[in-house]
Design an enzyme around this catalytic site. Structure first.
Site, PDB file in Angstrom:
ATOM      1  N   ASP A   7       1.137  -1.235  -0.334  1.00 31.73           N
ATOM      2  CA  ASP A   7       0.078   0.316   0.192  1.00 31.73           C
ATOM      3  C   ASP A   7       0.763   1.024   0.181  1.00 31.73           C
ATOM      4  OD1 ASP A   7      -2.628   0.954   0.182  1.00 31.73           O
ATOM      5  OD2 ASP A   7      -2.051   2.024   2.102  1.00 31.73           O
ATOM      6  N   SER A   8       0.209   2.276  -0.464  1.00 32.67           N
ATOM      7  CA  SER A   8       0.939   3.633  -0.423  1.00 32.67           C
ATOM      8  C   SER A   8       1.449   4.145   1.217  1.00 32.67           C
ATOM      9  CB  SER A   8       0.225   4.977  -0.927  1.00 32.67           C
ATOM     10  OG  SER A   8      -0.768   4.445  -0.434  1.00 32.67           O
ATOM     11  N   TYR A  39      -0.449   8.920  -3.042  1.00 31.21           N
ATOM     12  CA  TYR A  39      -0.020   8.629  -4.328  1.00 31.21           C
ATOM     13  C   TYR A  39      -2.036   9.026  -5.503  1.00 31.21           C
ATOM     14  CZ  TYR A  39       2.944   4.441  -4.184  1.00 31.21           C
ATOM     15  OH  TYR A  39       4.494   3.938  -3.758  1.00 31.21           O
ATOM     16  N   GLY A  40      -2.970   9.231  -4.551  1.00 30.22           N
ATOM     17  CA  GLY A  40      -3.489   9.822  -4.739  1.00 30.22           C
ATOM     18  C   GLY A  40      -3.845  10.896  -5.881  1.00 30.22           C
ATOM     19  N   CYS A  70      -3.753  -1.217  -2.197  1.00 31.60           N
ATOM     20  CA  CYS A  70      -3.900   0.918  -2.619  1.00 31.60           C
ATOM     21  C   CYS A  70      -4.820   0.349  -4.685  1.00 31.60           C
ATOM     22  CB  CYS A  70      -2.019   1.077  -3.174  1.00 31.60           C
ATOM     23  SG  CYS A  70      -2.550   2.558  -3.380  1.00 31.60           S
ATOM     24  N   ASN A  71      -5.789   0.874  -3.881  1.00 32.69           N
ATOM     25  CA  ASN A  71      -6.326   1.281  -4.922  1.00 32.69           C
ATOM     26  C   ASN A  71      -6.204   1.975  -5.898  1.00 32.69           C
ATOM     27  OD1 ASN A  71      -9.937   0.581  -3.669  1.00 32.69           O
ATOM     28  ND2 ASN A  71      -8.284   0.965  -2.664  1.00 32.69           N
ATOM     29  N   THR A  72      -5.478   2.895  -5.728  1.00 30.38           N
ATOM     30  CA  THR A  72      -4.823   3.462  -6.810  1.00 30.38           C
ATOM     31  C   THR A  72      -3.308   2.845  -7.733  1.00 30.38           C
ATOM     32  OG1 THR A  72      -4.693   5.905  -5.074  1.00 30.38           O
ATOM     33  CG2 THR A  72      -3.281   5.932  -7.084  1.00 30.38           C
ATOM     34  N   GLU A 165      -3.936  10.137   7.623  1.00 32.38           N
ATOM     35  CA  GLU A 165      -2.659  10.107   7.350  1.00 32.38           C
ATOM     36  C   GLU A 165      -2.448  11.132   9.082  1.00 32.38           C
ATOM     37  OE1 GLU A 165       0.208   8.384   6.734  1.00 32.38           O
ATOM     38  OE2 GLU A 165      -1.648   7.203   5.483  1.00 32.38           O
ATOM     39  N   CYS A 198     -10.678   3.264  -1.687  1.00 34.21           N
ATOM     40  CA  CYS A 198      -9.329   3.149  -1.063  1.00 34.21           C
ATOM     41  C   CYS A 198      -9.338   2.292   0.106  1.00 34.21           C
ATOM     42  CB  CYS A 198      -9.290   5.591  -0.717  1.00 34.21           C
ATOM     43  SG  CYS A 198      -7.864   5.636   0.047  1.00 34.21           S
ATOM     44  N   THR A 199      -8.273   2.280   0.542  1.00 38.16           N
ATOM     45  CA  THR A 199      -7.835   1.300   1.470  1.00 38.16           C
ATOM     46  C   THR A 199      -7.993   2.039   2.848  1.00 38.16           C
ATOM     47  OG1 THR A 199      -5.714   0.903   0.796  1.00 38.16           O
ATOM     48  CG2 THR A 199      -7.338  -0.865   0.334  1.00 38.16           C
ATOM     49  N   HIS A 200      -7.517   3.287   2.783  1.00 34.24           N
ATOM     50  CA  HIS A 200      -7.756   4.493   3.896  1.00 34.24           C
ATOM     51  C   HIS A 200      -8.756   4.806   4.336  1.00 34.24           C
ATOM     52  CE1 HIS A 200      -3.386   5.159   2.914  1.00 34.24           C
ATOM     53  NE2 HIS A 200      -3.216   6.351   4.380  1.00 34.24           N
TER      54      HIS A 200
HETATM   55  N1  DGL Z   1      -4.274   3.644  -0.070  1.00 31.79           N
HETATM   56  C1  DGL Z   1      -4.669   4.580  -1.137  1.00 31.79           C
HETATM   57  C2  DGL Z   1      -5.704   4.332  -1.735  1.00 31.79           C
HETATM   58  O1  DGL Z   1      -6.576   3.017  -1.460  1.00 31.79           O
HETATM   59  C3  DGL Z   1      -5.068   6.184  -0.739  1.00 31.79           C
HETATM   60  C4  DGL Z   1      -3.537   6.493   0.000  1.00 31.79           C
HETATM   61  C5  DGL Z   1      -3.164   7.842  -1.529  1.00 31.79           C
HETATM   62  O2  DGL Z   1      -3.441   8.248  -1.690  1.00 31.79           O
HETATM   63  O3  DGL Z   1      -2.081   7.378  -0.870  1.00 31.79           O
HETATM   64  O4  DGL Z   1      -6.382   4.329  -2.950  1.00 31.79           O
END
Ligand code: DGL
Length: 283
Positions: A7-8, A39-40, A70-72, A165, A198-200
């Site tokens: 993940d990011s 990452y987003g 990470c979805n992104t 975060e 988004c995993t967050h």
């Molecule tokens: N973990 C990222 C996701 O699932 C979101 C956080 C990011 O922007 O890096 O998209």
């Protein structure tokens, strides 16, 4: 067997927790690219470069399979990651997320017409249209939901990851921001499916649910674990013996950037899981 989870940042911990609960017979390596988060808000090229670097790190760790939590990264770099990892199998979160949304759709009364599916994610994920395309494709070409009038919406929520975060996961500002993002949809629809793409976001599931009363709020974590469990790879792979399972090796490209709640989560599980915090400074 060792499964890599990438993940990011700390978002993928929500996926790891689900994996551990469902697939306890393996060991895990978690890599959070905290030095390069978010990452987003980055370009597709940057996301691909960073994701490839992380995949290479996990390949060196000799994982047997990789979950791109990470979805992104799943939306924009899955095939690049697959190329780097080959022949190691790589699982993304977009397809399982779509499956989770479809499962939730079945819980919405047939009287609801139209039914909205609202995808909430980072700006890069939304711009990629990975979820929107896959959902629309399912409805246009499949038979299962033929008789339902489904509308897909995609909403970028760029303010949420920085708040999470920052550790503001139970904070009035967070609630207000979520309300702003969902207000137009809530105004138009009393019920629907909200897919946390988004995993967050599972860290703040309750705030989404409070902002969307009457809606089904779902995420892909459970479906990711199910996809892995049902895969040919998992069924045929050699499992370690009982005494040697349940270990998580934590890697963060900037360990200092971890929010307090994530540190607590990691430490709480320490006794059971034999956790090793392994700093990997800026990749
Ligand atoms: N973990 C990222 C996701 O699932 C979101 C956080 C990011 O922007 O890096 O998209």
């Amino acid at each position: 067997m060792k499964i890599g989870v990438f993940d990011s940042g700390v978002g993928g911990i929500t996926v790891l927790a689900e994996l551990k609960q469902r697939l306890s017979s393996v060991n895990y390596v978690y890599l959070g690219d905290t030095a390069n988060l978010p990452y987003g808000s980055k370009s597709p090229a940057q996301i691909e470069t960073l994701s490839i670097r992380c995949a290479q790190m996990l390949k060196q760790k000799e994982v047997d399979a990789l979950i791109v939590a990470c979805n992104t990264a799943s939306s924009l770099a899955l095939s690049a990651i697959q190329t780097v990892m080959a022949p190691i199998p790589v699982f993304g979160v977009v397809d399982p997320g779509v499956q989770a949304a479809l499962g939730a759709l079945n819980l919405i009364s047939l009287q609801v017409d139209p039914v909205p599916i609202l995808v909430l994610a980072t700006r890069a994920t939304i711009q990629s249209q990975a979820y929107g395309k896959s959902l629309r494709n399912t409805f246009e070409n499949g038979n299962t939901f033929k008789n339902r009038n489904i509308e897909v919406f995609e909403q970028a929520c760029p303010l949420l990851v920085p708040l999470i975060e920052e550790g503001w996961i139970q904070h009035p500002v967070l609630d207000q921001v979520i309300q702003e993002y969902v207000r137009p949809y809530l105004k138009e629809f009393k019920k629907g499916v909200a897919l946390l793409g988004c995993t967050h976001y599972p860290w703040i599931h309750d705030s989404f649910q409070a902002a969307l009363p009457g809606w089904q709020v779902v995420n892909s974590a459970w479906a990711v674990a199910q996809a892995l469990e049902r895969s040919e790879f998992f069924k045929t792979a050699q499992k370690p013996d009982e005494a040697n399972v349940g270990r998580v090796e934590w890697m963060f490209t900037d360990p200092k950037a971890l929010p307090e709640f994530a540190k607590k989560f990691i430490q709480n599980r320490n006794a059971r899981d034999s956790i090793l915090i392994q700093p990997v400074l800026n990749a």
